[in-house]
Write a protein that holds these residues in place. Structure first.
Motif, PDB file in Angstrom:
ATOM      1  N   TYR A  42      24.848 -12.869  11.478  1.00  0.00           N
ATOM      2  CA  TYR A  42      25.063 -11.430  11.588  1.00  0.00           C
ATOM      3  C   TYR A  42      25.527 -11.084  12.994  1.00  0.00           C
ATOM      4  CZ  TYR A  42      22.628 -10.697   7.145  1.00  0.00           C
ATOM      5  OH  TYR A  42      22.261 -10.706   5.830  1.00  0.00           O
ATOM      6  N   MET A  83      26.003  -6.585  10.756  1.00  0.00           N
ATOM      7  CA  MET A  83      26.966  -6.920   9.703  1.00  0.00           C
ATOM      8  C   MET A  83      27.099  -8.431   9.583  1.00  0.00           C
ATOM      9  SD  MET A  83      30.042  -4.112  10.095  1.00  0.00           S
ATOM     10  CE  MET A  83      30.482  -4.631  11.748  1.00  0.00           C
ATOM     11  N   GLY A 126      31.376  -7.743   8.104  1.00  0.00           N
ATOM     12  CA  GLY A 126      30.786  -7.200   6.885  1.00  0.00           C
ATOM     13  C   GLY A 126      31.669  -7.231   5.664  1.00  0.00           C
ATOM     14  N   TRP A 168      32.372 -14.229   5.936  1.00  0.00           N
ATOM     15  CA  TRP A 168      32.379 -12.799   6.233  1.00  0.00           C
ATOM     16  C   TRP A 168      33.047 -12.528   7.580  1.00  0.00           C
ATOM     17  CZ3 TRP A 168      30.077  -9.302   2.792  1.00  0.00           C
ATOM     18  CH2 TRP A 168      29.269  -9.860   1.799  1.00  0.00           C
TER      19      TRP A 168
END
Length: 753
Positions: free
Chosen positions: A98, A102, A124, A121
């Motif tokens: 993260y 996000m 996000g 990712w």
């Protein structure tokens, strides 16, 4: 003054049984320092650290058996860094990274310590699943490209010089063809195929002959029996059927493209031949024709000399898939290019899994049908399958895996892709299409060409023969004493019917209304009667005319739009007055305008005596009235300023076969100015609103008038009608865009009368 730092206060919260539930420190009213949560058994559940009431630093959760559940880190209340999740026996089931709350980087799901699912990712957003990139185009890319297709120029191509048998230009039919072609190109764009297919005049003519033959013979036989045509004409149409997809239910040509792509033109689950022809990578041109309820599309074209090198064409497409172009009961399809991909055997396996909001997979959906379609010749092989339980709604995502393919090199070719359903016209944002109809159904060049064709057309030879026994009106007289129309007025009447057809063309209606000798006679008699009484009256008393002449005139006034202007007012200008209709005496119903925009109108007649004139308006003899849903005026999309003034009322006519008549109190009308990005501003004040259900022309009228309106070229407005109900009793809303534009030319609306 001596300041002293506030001391932290330790807080313990208890379970009802007295055991400690949570323990933390409070400083200045905020959690600050270590935080611990316990199970009722006394074992630790959560260990964390707060700073000014925000999680900061290490964060750990535990199962009740003491095993780790989640290990993570926070920064200023947001996940930041690596997160590891375990099962109850200590095996890692998920790792993720993260940044500022996000997901950023790889996320791996594992089972029995073995990874089985990986999502990549960025800020996000999902960019890859199992190392496969999932979005080849952004939502903005899709929106922009589809808008370009909906608004852009439509190419017209032919492989040879125009054939002498090609159909003459019909502005209405050509407009329908343009909308249908753009719809087809939109589907092709979504499937990542060449989206510049054009119309071919010869193919249009051939498709028209197929539609006429199928309609004349009862539609069901293939090949159909000869309905009495010359042998050469019949043989040519039968041969053309082999090149066409045929639709035999009422609808717009654009609706037919939807049906071909859906597969509802096929009687059984099969190879989706019609969809495959629509998505044929080699397609260069098409032709379209209509007769009654039958629409034919010349779809067997493979003249594209060069196309992008492709491996697989998917429908629904990979990545973002607009819900406006697919339905939940539609089959899924993969076209494979034999130059790159083939089947290892005669069959294939497929798995379709729903994904949740975190792009994690659910249980595979049941595949209720599956088939390989390798024929007809000229089309790529198609893998057709139908998963059960698919929900086609914005935000629903599905992961597809197709097995049993191999590359031409012989290596296995596992095909994996994501389908993420979206909407390209959000409720409160830009509107690209309304019920499948593009916001800009025609370009300005489309409008110019269509109007030019109308003003050059000869609506019908003007005949000054006596009225026949088939009079236009029930009360028409055949008396030899009836006054005949002046043949010298024919040019004036032709100009008027052209003007009428121009308004109908702009509104998207059949624009080939012609002059009728009987109706012209009645309109002329009506104008003479009005001149005799010196005022406008649809049901005037006899001012002393011979009874037969009075009955002829009365028949004209009671079946016509009537007008009083200057002695030299051209009849074409009276049509402008009827389309205005916004004075206090007429705005409530807009009856004259609605008769002009009657979809069923086929013929009319005009008459003029001194300053009085009449237009026969109560005609409903059109044999093939299109199945319309709504008629807007000003028209949706581009609206030429030459045909609309700022003080005209607006109206939406609703077909009662599709809508229930709305109540004035429940229908809500909103009119907003739109900026260059079609983003709405504040609503304009509506100065007048009414719903009229009287039988003027066709349909129920929702009438409204903004208090202030700028119709300068380039001004755009978004229209929204809420509180409507379909004929099936479902609530619905109508939205469309009007952009005022200047076409140029000498044809201008007359001043209000």
């Amino acid at each position: 003054m001596l300041c002293r730092a506030a001391s932290a206060k330790e807080v313990d919260e208890k379970y009802p049984g007295g055991q400690t539930h949570v323990s933390y420190n409070v400083k200045d009213g905020l959690r600050d320092g270590p935080f611990t949560e316990f199970y009722e058994s006394g074992n630790v559940k959560v260990k964390a650290f707060n700073k000014a009431d925000q999680l900061t630093g290490g964060y750990m959760t535990f199962f009740e058996n003491g095993k780790n559940h989640v290990l993570a880190r926070y920064h200023l209340g947001r996940l930041h860094g690596r997160l590891t999740e375990f099962d109850k026996v200590g095996n890692v089931v998920r790792t993720a990274y993260y940044r500022d709350g996000m997901l950023a980087g790889p996320e791996v799901l594992s089972e029995d310590e073995l990874p089985y699912w990986q999502v990549s990712w960025v800020e996000g957003a999902v960019v890859a699943i199992n190392a496969v990139p999932v979005y080849t185009r952004s939502q903005d890319d899709l929106w922009y490209a589809l808008q370009v297709i909906a608004r852009g120029e439509t190419p017209t191509r032919s492989s040879s010089a125009r054939s002498s048998t090609a159909a003459a230009a019909d502005p209405v039919a050509d407009n329908e063809r343009v909308l249908a072609l753009r719809r087809l190109n939109a589907y092709r764009y979504l499937a990542e195929l060449p989206a510049d297919v054009g119309l071919d005049p010869e193919q249009n003519a051939a498709a028209e002959s197929v539609a006429k033959l199928m309609a004349a013979s009862g539609k069901s036989q293939r090949p159909p029996a000869n309905p009495g045509w010359p042998a050469a004409q019949y043989d040519a149409a039968v041969k053309a059927i082999e090149h066409c997809s045929v639709y035999t239910r009422r609808g717009r040509m654009a609706d037919v493209i939807d049906a071909l792509m859906h597969g509802s033109t096929e009687t059984t689950f099969g190879g989706l031949d019609d969809r495959r022809w629509c998505l044929n990578p080699a397609m260069r041109t098409i032709g379209l024709g209509r007769s009654g309820d039958v629409v034919a599309m010349w779809s067997r074209d493979d003249r594209r000399k060069a196309s992008a090198d492709w491996q697989a064409a998917l429908y629904p497409c990979r990545g973002f898939m607009p819900v406006e172009y697919f339905s939940g009961d539609g089959p899924w399809m993969v076209l494979i290019n034999p130059k790159h991909v083939t089947l290892a055997a005669d069959t294939f396996d497929v798995t379709v899994r729903p994904l949740d909001d975190q792009a994690h997979p659910g249980k595979p959906l049941k595949i209720v049908a599956r088939q390989v379609a390798a024929t007809p010749a000229g089309l790529p092989t198609a893998l057709v399958f139908k998963p059960a339980g698919v929900e086609v709604a914005a935000g629903r995502r599905y992961w597809v895996e197709v097995w049993g393919l191999k590359a031409t090199s012989g290596a296995a070719y596992p095909l994996q892709y994501l389908v993420d359903f979206i909407t390209v016209h959000p409720e409160e944002s830009t509107v690209l299409a309304v019920e499948g109809v593009p916001t800009y159904p025609r370009t300005l060049d489309d409008l110019r060409r269509g109007l030019e064709a109308i003003y050059k057309a000869v609506p019908a030879p003007f005949t000054a023969a006596p009225p026949s026994s088939k009079q236009a009106g029930a009360n028409a007289s055949t008396s030899s004493t009836s006054t005949m129309p002046d043949p010298a007025a024919s040019a004036d009447a032709v100009a008027a019917v052209r003007r009428l057809n121009a308004y109908r063309f702009l509104a998207g209606l059949p624009a080939n209304v012609t002059l009728d000798a009987d109706q012209s006679f009645s309109a002329q008699a009506g104008a003479k009667l009005l001149n005799a009484i010196g005022k406008l009256d649809h049901t005037p008393p006899n001012p002393g005319l011979p009874e037969a002449e009075y009955q002829d005139g009365y028949n004209g006034t009671s079946h016509s739009n009537i007008y009083e202007g200057g002695a030299g007012t051209p009849l074409a200008s009276t049509v402008d007055g009827y389309m205005d209709d916004s004075d206090p005496g007429n705005i409530k119903a807009l009856g004259h305008r609605r008769w002009c925009l009657n979809p069923q109108m086929q013929t009319t007649g005009f008459g003029k005596v001194d300053k009085f004139s009449a237009m026969w308006s109560m005609d409903s003899r059109r044999p093939n009235t299109p199945d319309w849903e709504m008629i807007a005026f000003p028209a949706r999309g581009y609206m030429p300023t030459e045909y609309f003034h700022a003080d005209f009322a607006w109206c939406v006519l609703l077909n009662t076969q599709h809508f229930k008549a709305p109540d004035l109190d429940t229908v809500e009308v909103s009119l907003r100015s739109l900026d260059d990005a079609l983003q709405p501003g504040s609503p304009l004040e509506i100065d007048y609103k009414n719903v009229d259900t009287a039988g003027y022309g066709a349909g129920v009228a929702v009438i409204f008038k903004p208090k202030s309106l700028d119709t300068a070229p380039g001004r755009r407005y978004g229209v929204e009608l809420k509180g409507l109900t379909t004929a099936a009793s479902k609530p619905t809303t109508i939205r469309y865009v009007v952009e005022f534009a200047e076409l140029g030319g000498s044809a201008k609306p007359a001043a209000k009368k």
